[in-house]
Design an enzyme around this catalytic site. Structure first.
Site, PDB file in Angstrom:
ATOM      1  N   LYS A 150       0.548   7.843   8.306  1.00 10.04           N
ATOM      2  CA  LYS A 150       0.272   8.986   8.761  1.00 10.04           C
ATOM      3  C   LYS A 150       0.149   8.967  10.331  1.00 10.04           C
ATOM      4  O   LYS A 150      -0.846   8.299  10.935  1.00 10.04           O
ATOM      5  CB  LYS A 150      -0.945   9.507   8.216  1.00 10.04           C
ATOM      6  CG  LYS A 150      -1.000  10.415   7.201  1.00 10.04           C
ATOM      7  CD  LYS A 150      -1.888  11.215   6.781  1.00 10.04           C
ATOM      8  CE  LYS A 150      -1.905  11.554   4.985  1.00 10.04           C
ATOM      9  NZ  LYS A 150      -2.975  12.175   4.606  1.00 10.04           N
ATOM     10  N   ASP A 155      -3.829   5.826   5.949  1.00  8.70           N
ATOM     11  CA  ASP A 155      -4.286   7.301   6.609  1.00  8.70           C
ATOM     12  C   ASP A 155      -5.390   6.808   7.811  1.00  8.70           C
ATOM     13  O   ASP A 155      -5.093   6.749   8.695  1.00  8.70           O
ATOM     14  CB  ASP A 155      -4.970   8.076   5.311  1.00  8.70           C
ATOM     15  CG  ASP A 155      -5.236   9.464   5.704  1.00  8.70           C
ATOM     16  OD1 ASP A 155      -5.039   9.938   7.044  1.00  8.70           O
ATOM     17  OD2 ASP A 155      -6.202  10.168   4.831  1.00  8.70           O
ATOM     18  N   GLU A 188       0.739  -1.230  -0.085  1.00  7.99           N
ATOM     19  CA  GLU A 188      -0.061   0.040  -0.036  1.00  7.99           C
ATOM     20  C   GLU A 188       0.911   1.219  -0.067  1.00  7.99           C
ATOM     21  O   GLU A 188       2.040   1.096   0.505  1.00  7.99           O
ATOM     22  CB  GLU A 188      -0.952  -0.071   1.260  1.00  7.99           C
ATOM     23  CG  GLU A 188      -2.201  -0.058   1.012  1.00  7.99           C
ATOM     24  CD  GLU A 188      -2.944   1.280   0.336  1.00  7.99           C
ATOM     25  OE1 GLU A 188      -2.476   1.713  -0.696  1.00  7.99           O
ATOM     26  OE2 GLU A 188      -4.184   1.582   0.664  1.00  7.99           O
TER      27      GLU A 188
HETATM   28  P1  IMP Z   1      -6.984   5.269   4.118  1.00  6.01           P
HETATM   29  O1  IMP Z   1      -8.243   4.406   3.469  1.00  6.01           O
HETATM   30  O2  IMP Z   1      -7.665   6.663   4.648  1.00  6.01           O
HETATM   31  O3  IMP Z   1      -6.182   4.774   5.039  1.00  6.01           O
HETATM   32  O4  IMP Z   1      -6.518   5.770   2.974  1.00  6.01           O
HETATM   33  C1  IMP Z   1      -6.450   5.316   1.568  1.00  6.01           C
HETATM   34  C2  IMP Z   1      -5.960   5.862   0.329  1.00  6.01           C
HETATM   35  O5  IMP Z   1      -6.141   7.381   0.399  1.00  6.01           O
HETATM   36  C3  IMP Z   1      -4.514   5.820   0.208  1.00  6.01           C
HETATM   37  O6  IMP Z   1      -4.143   4.550  -0.417  1.00  6.01           O
HETATM   38  C4  IMP Z   1      -4.300   6.812  -0.879  1.00  6.01           C
HETATM   39  O7  IMP Z   1      -4.492   6.641  -2.049  1.00  6.01           O
HETATM   40  C5  IMP Z   1      -5.186   7.992  -0.384  1.00  6.01           C
HETATM   41  N1  IMP Z   1      -4.611   9.091   0.719  1.00  6.01           N
HETATM   42  C6  IMP Z   1      -4.534   9.181   1.910  1.00  6.01           C
HETATM   43  N2  IMP Z   1      -3.882   9.904   2.501  1.00  6.01           N
HETATM   44  C7  IMP Z   1      -3.093  10.554   1.212  1.00  6.01           C
HETATM   45  C8  IMP Z   1      -2.158  11.514   0.887  1.00  6.01           C
HETATM   46  O8  IMP Z   1      -1.697  12.310   1.875  1.00  6.01           O
HETATM   47  N3  IMP Z   1      -1.835  11.855  -0.068  1.00  6.01           N
HETATM   48  C9  IMP Z   1      -2.389  11.147  -1.231  1.00  6.01           C
HETATM   49  N4  IMP Z   1      -3.229  10.607  -1.142  1.00  6.01           N
HETATM   50  C10 IMP Z   1      -3.539   9.840   0.218  1.00  6.01           C
END
Ligand code: IMP
Ligand code: MG
Length: 182
Positions: free
Chosen positions: A133, A105, A101
């Site tokens: 993060k 986030d 991955e």
């Molecule tokens: P999550 O499900 O919130 O953990 O994040 C899923 C997806 O969000 C990641 O695989 C990224 O594609 C996108 N994402 C999260 N944070 C960022 C960032 O800071 N920059 C760019 N894409 C992000």
């Protein structure tokens, strides 16, 4: 060599630091999966460079597949919904799966994928993320490898986008405020 992008305010992780750390993680993975014939599953599109670089450095037997999910629109925050846009081509039952991955986030995407792969009968499911993060995880996610922890800021580059731009930058950076206005 690419020039510094005019919309980048700050480089958080340089190309050299990315590659050095990826070599270290690749060595760890190779040791852990030396006997296991691992199936690397990258989440498109953000993990493409990470998958390409880390897999090239691995010395264990491996195969790869790609999956596309969407939890974000063209926005910089999570919509809270995970949808499979492109599924795997290979059979997962009985395989040792390592999810590659770009970033953890909220953790929503990974939580969904780990559950989904376990339900398909994978022998094991582990997570290898380039970025974590700090303090952002709303979901309990379990990961085995994380290359870098970063502050809770929106980052781009090395596969990560804002509205499909900046993926091709070889470093991880933070955008200037004006980048969000166009
Ligand atoms: P999550 O499900 O919130 O953990 O994040 C899923 C997806 O969000 C990641 O695989 C990224 O594609 C996108 N994402 C999260 N944070 C960022 C960032 O800071 N920059 C760019 N894409 C992000
Ligand atoms: Mg994205």
């Amino acid at each position: 060599m690419k020039k510094m992008h005019p919309m980048i305010k700050e480089v958080l992780i340089t190309e050299e630091d990315l590659q050095a750390r990826i070599n270290t993680i690749a060595a760890q993975v190779s040791e852990d999966y030396a006997e296991k014939d691992v199936l690397l599953v990258a989440v498109l599109k953000g993990a493409v460079y990470f998958m390409a670089d880390i897999s090239r450095k691995m010395t264990c037997p491996l195969s790869m597949d790609f999956m596309a999910v969407s939890s974000y629109g063209n926005e910089s925050r999570s919509s809270g919904v995970v949808r499979i846009v492109k599924d795997l081509d290979v059979e997962m039952a009985g395989r040792h799966v390592l999810i590659i991955e770009d970033i953890i986030d909220t953790g929503l995407t990974l939580k969904y994928l780990v559950r989904n792969f376990e339900a398909r009968g994978a022998a094991s499911v582990e997570v290898c993320a380039l970025l974590l993060k700090e303090g952002a995880q709303e979901q309990e996610v379990r990961w085995k490898y994380v290359a870098f922890e970063i502050p809770n800021e929106f980052v781009v580059g090395y596969g990560l986008d804002f509205a499909e731009s900046y993926r091709d930058l070889p470093y991880i950076g933070v955008l200037k405020p004006e980048a969000y206005q166009s």
